[in-house]
Motif scaffolding. Structure first.
Motif, PDB file in Angstrom:
ATOM      1  N   VAL A 127       0.832  -1.206   0.000  1.00  0.00           N
ATOM      2  CA  VAL A 127       0.000   0.000   0.000  1.00  0.00           C
ATOM      3  C   VAL A 127       0.862   1.250   0.000  1.00  0.00           C
ATOM      4  CG1 VAL A 127      -1.717   1.296   1.307  1.00  0.00           C
ATOM      5  CG2 VAL A 127      -1.935  -1.179   1.087  1.00  0.00           C
ATOM      6  N   VAL A 128       1.917   1.263   0.804  1.00  0.00           N
ATOM      7  CA  VAL A 128       2.799   2.431   0.868  1.00  0.00           C
ATOM      8  C   VAL A 128       3.478   2.664  -0.474  1.00  0.00           C
ATOM      9  CG1 VAL A 128       4.900   3.336   1.928  1.00  0.00           C
ATOM     10  CG2 VAL A 128       3.136   2.301   3.347  1.00  0.00           C
ATOM     11  N   ALA A 129       3.880   1.586  -1.144  1.00  0.00           N
ATOM     12  CA  ALA A 129       4.509   1.737  -2.459  1.00  0.00           C
ATOM     13  C   ALA A 129       3.557   2.413  -3.443  1.00  0.00           C
ATOM     14  CB  ALA A 129       4.954   0.377  -2.988  1.00  0.00           C
ATOM     15  N   ASP A 130       2.281   2.012  -3.411  1.00  0.00           N
ATOM     16  CA  ASP A 130       1.302   2.664  -4.287  1.00  0.00           C
ATOM     17  C   ASP A 130       1.106   4.129  -3.917  1.00  0.00           C
ATOM     18  OD1 ASP A 130       0.945   0.312  -5.669  1.00  0.00           O
ATOM     19  OD2 ASP A 130      -0.773  -0.335  -4.457  1.00  0.00           O
ATOM     20  N   GLN A 131       1.080   4.415  -2.606  1.00  0.00           N
ATOM     21  CA  GLN A 131       0.911   5.801  -2.179  1.00  0.00           C
ATOM     22  C   GLN A 131       2.103   6.661  -2.591  1.00  0.00           C
ATOM     23  OE1 GLN A 131      -1.749   7.267  -0.771  1.00  0.00           O
ATOM     24  NE2 GLN A 131      -2.849   5.332  -0.991  1.00  0.00           N
ATOM     25  N   VAL A 132       3.281   6.081  -2.519  1.00  0.00           N
ATOM     26  CA  VAL A 132       4.475   6.817  -2.948  1.00  0.00           C
ATOM     27  C   VAL A 132       4.398   7.121  -4.440  1.00  0.00           C
ATOM     28  CG1 VAL A 132       6.978   6.651  -3.260  1.00  0.00           C
ATOM     29  CG2 VAL A 132       5.930   5.948  -1.112  1.00  0.00           C
ATOM     30  N   ALA A 133       3.918   6.148  -5.222  1.00  0.00           N
ATOM     31  CA  ALA A 133       3.776   6.375  -6.667  1.00  0.00           C
ATOM     32  C   ALA A 133       2.808   7.519  -6.940  1.00  0.00           C
ATOM     33  CB  ALA A 133       3.303   5.095  -7.349  1.00  0.00           C
ATOM     34  N   VAL A 134       1.685   7.555  -6.202  1.00  0.00           N
ATOM     35  CA  VAL A 134       0.717   8.641  -6.392  1.00  0.00           C
ATOM     36  C   VAL A 134       1.325   9.977  -5.998  1.00  0.00           C
ATOM     37  CG1 VAL A 134      -1.507   9.541  -5.622  1.00  0.00           C
ATOM     38  CG2 VAL A 134      -1.253   7.109  -6.086  1.00  0.00           C
ATOM     39  N   ALA A 135       2.014  10.001  -4.854  1.00  0.00           N
ATOM     40  CA  ALA A 135       2.621  11.252  -4.405  1.00  0.00           C
ATOM     41  C   ALA A 135       3.685  11.732  -5.378  1.00  0.00           C
ATOM     42  CB  ALA A 135       3.221  11.062  -3.008  1.00  0.00           C
TER      43      ALA A 135
END
Length: 740
Positions: A297-305
């Motif tokens: 989940v954090v990896a996806d959030q980092v991609a969005v950010a």
């Protein structure tokens, strides 16, 4: 007692055995009687208990068994037949109830077994529920960590801060020994160690992007466990013993085909960064499912950010670029406006200054034409007059073209006599056509309205230009002018798909056709005719001086009047036909007060001289003043000349019938003079007719003249015939505003 099956006295009883049986039956009976009491108490205290009727039946069975054993106590001694009967009855009831109870238990036992099965099922469900609750608690904890990490990551849109914050928060939340991020290089062939958890400035390690372990991670959307000894996991060299478990996950990067970040590569295909996470070494800790889920989940959030940060950087760069472009555009706009104002000022000055000498040339030529001349001299004078008129037309065309190009030219819509426009064009063109021995005919359709609403001056200029071109390029033969109301089927023209005429009740489309028998034009040269100063390939046309500005301005005028113009010709030497359509309004009612403001056709039966007519001429230009006086004197007028506004106000009297003045006089301008004259002569019949004789062709001049109460506006240059027509109209209607 004889029939009783009793113990005979001749049987020697064993007293001790009998005593034990007696005592046992007593306690059995006591127990049997106590059990129903306990069952009754249990049923009473139980809120929900199935099979109550079975318990009642079972209680009756126990009571009967107890009663049997109790009655049996009296059988150990001599007893009566009554006791035997009671004993028999009790045993019969006990047998019946026991059989019924046994049969009922056959049906009850499966139900009890199913209850037991449901009990086991509920126990299993309870265990599953406990596990699900554990998962929910784990997910809530994971969600809390994700929200915390997301808040920290998205608290800034600086990509360096985002990546560093991600590593720090993951390391703190999961108690990691090391966490690193590998970014693709500019070439996209290697991964570069860009960020680590414990090293502020990581050493510039690079690994090939096509390693099997990297391909394995990039091909999966989930977290992948990797060997602690692979190149991307050998980050911390201080590990001496057993390394902890290592996982890796891909971080999608923004598709940057439309963005160019300063120090990031321009990515044309989808690329990933690699995040590596390592548990503490020398420990038996392993990765749990909820921890791996948290990492994904954090990896996806980092991609969005990161995508938001990239878009923000690009938008800021685009904003700065747009601001620079806006500043440059604003500067260019101001420069263009300054250039347009300078050009318009120059053209206005040149227009005014050129009309003054043209006024002298045309006026003196027309006066000279009235004297006795030899045929050769008359030809020279007529040539001078024609050339002067042509130059005057060119001045008007240049000014109109300039106004059309900067969008300041607007149509002056008024009610006018449509028949008079065509007749005036015919009267103007006939003298030139007669010199070339051309026959000019005019055919006006019966259904053509006599009056229309439109810009009379622009329409006349368009017709005059088209007819003038026909005369110019025809050596002999004839020229026919026809006009009629365009029918609905003739409105659309396939050669002009952008022309969309809309029929209506309050307007009509005027169809004008000018056909000549001149030199013609080749089809490939027709589009060039509407270009300013275009030269066609035809030698005859080039020798005739080209198309000049006439047709180019005609096209602009026709477009302003929501119309369309085109040329038809079968080739050189076969003549040509000029056709145009314009939109004109239909007046609801003719107002006689407005008809006086319309330009008039020079009357054929008007006075040719005005003997004794007192006229005052005020003009600062001495040449223009003398020329105007010469025209008026030739027409028999008594002329007084003044050169200043003060002298004009001092000299003017009620004996003067007409006052011609230049509105651009020094000191007090012509507008103020008109106001003072209205104050000086309060009665209309005592006040002279005030007319502005000016070279200014802007619409503001006409509006200002009407505002201050002038009776007319006449544009320079003025010929003898024009002056004769002007005086005739002024004396007849006391008002004349020439179209500007």
């Amino acid at each position: 007692m004889d029939s009783c099956n009793c113990i005979e006295p001749h049987w020697p009883p064993d007293d001790l055995l009998m005593k034990y049986q007696y005592i046992s039956d007593f306690f059995i009976a006591l127990a049997y009687f106590s059990i129903p009491l306990e069952l009754i108490y249990f049923v009473k205290k139980s809120a929900v208990f199935p099979y109550r009727w079975v318990l009642v039946q079972f209680g009756a069975f126990i009571v009967l068994c107890g009663a049997t054993h109790l009655i049996n106590l009296w059988t150990f001694t001599l007893h009566s037949r009554t006791v035997a009967m009671v004993m028999t009855t009790a045993k019969l009831f006990t047998a019946v109830v026991s059989c019924v109870t046994a049969l009922m238990l056959v049906h009850i036992i499966p139900d009890l077994l199913s209850v037991k099965t449901r009990e086991l099922f509920l126990k299993n469900k309870a265990a599953e529920l406990d596990r699900e609750m554990g998962l929910i608690r784990t997910q809530e904890e994971t969600g809390r960590h994700v929200r915390m990490l997301t808040h920290e990551i998205r608290s800034t849109l600086d990509r360096h801060t985002i990546l560093k914050t991600t590593l720090v928060e993951l390391g703190r939340t999961l108690a990691l020994e090391e966490c690193a991020l590998w970014m693709p290089t500019r070439t996209g062939l290697e991964l570069h160690l860009s960020y680590t958890l414990h090293q502020q400035n990581p050493v510039g390690y690079t690994v090939p992007i096509h390693l099997p372990v990297i391909n394995q991670v990039f091909s999966s959307s989930h977290v992948v466990k990797i060997s602690p000894n692979c190149p991307v996991a050998r980050i911390n060299s201080s590990v001496k013993y057993i390394p902890g478990e290592v996982v890796a996950v891909r971080v999608p990067l923004l598709h940057l085909s439309n963005f160019q970040i300063n120090d990031w590569p321009e990515l044309s295909t989808k690329r990933y960064a690699l995040m590596v996470l390592m548990l503490p070494s020398d420990s038996a800790r392993q990765w749990h499912f909820h921890e791996l889920e948290l990492v994904e989940v954090v990896a996806d959030q980092v991609a969005v950010a990161l995508s938001h940060a990239a878009i923000l950087e690009e938008s800021m760069r685009a904003r700065d670029l747009l601001m620079e472009q806006n500043v440059a555009l604003d500067l260019a706009r101001r420069e263009a406006e300054t250039a347009i104002r300078a050009r318009n000022d120059f053209l206005a000055v040149m227009n005014h200054e050129m009309r003054t000498p043209m006024h002298a040339i045309i006026a003196l030529s027309s006066l000279l034409q009235e004297t006795e001349l030899t045929p050769e001299q008359r030809l020279m004078v007529e040539t001078i007059l024609k050339s002067s008129n042509l130059l005057s037309t060119l001045i008007n065309d240049v000014l109109d073209l300039s106004r059309m190009e900067d969008g300041s030219l607007q149509l002056d819509l008024e009610t006018f006599n449509l028949y008079a426009v065509f007749k005036e064009v015919l009267n103007l063109i006939k003298p030139i056509a007669s010199v070339k021995k051309l026959h000019v005919s005019l055919n006006l359709a019966p259904d053509l309205p006599e009056y229309a609403i439109g810009d009379e001056k622009r329409l006349m200029q368009t017709i005059l230009n088209v007819v003038g071109n026909a005369v110019k390029f025809s050596k002999d033969g004839s020229i026919s002018i026809s006009a009629f109301v365009a029918k609905a089927e003739l409105l659309r023209d396939s050669r002009a798909p952008e022309f969309f005429p809309v029929p209506g009740d309050n307007h009509f489309y005027l169809h004008v056709q000018v056909k000549d028998s001149g030199i013609g034009v080749s089809p490939q040269d027709i589009p060039k005719l509407f270009t300013k100063f275009a030269q066609t390939q035809s030698t005859a046309i080039r020798n005739s001086g080209g198309s000049g500005l006439g047709l180019a301005i005609c096209k602009r005028f026709v477009n302003l009047m929501e119309g369309h113009i085109w040329i038809e010709s079968e080739g050189l030497g076969k003549g040509c036909t000029a056709i145009f359509m314009v939109k004109l309004g239909i007046p609801e009612r003719l107002n006689e007060s407005k008809l006086a403001f319309m330009p008039k056709v020079p009357p054929n039966l008007g006075p040719t001289a005005f003997p004794g007519l007192k006229v005052l001429v005020m003009d600062e230009n001495g040449v223009s003043r003398k020329v105007t006086k010469g025209l008026l004197v030739h027409l028999g007028c008594d002329v007084t000349m003044v050169s200043s506004s003060e002298e004009c106000l001092r000299v003017v009297s009620n004996e003067h019938k007409v006052v011609f003045m230049d509105v651009c006089a020094p000191g007090m301008d012509g507008y103020e003079i008109a106001i003072h004259m209205h104050e000086k002569f309060t009665r209309r019949h005592e006040r002279p007719i005030i007319v502005a004789l000016t070279g200014n062709t802007d619409k503001v001049t006409k509006e200002n003249c009407m505002r201050v109460g002038m009776d007319g506006v006449i544009l320079k240059p003025v010929s003898l015939d024009k002056m004769r027509s002007v005086l005739s109209d002024l004396l007849e209607h006391r008002v004349l505003f020439e179209a500007i």
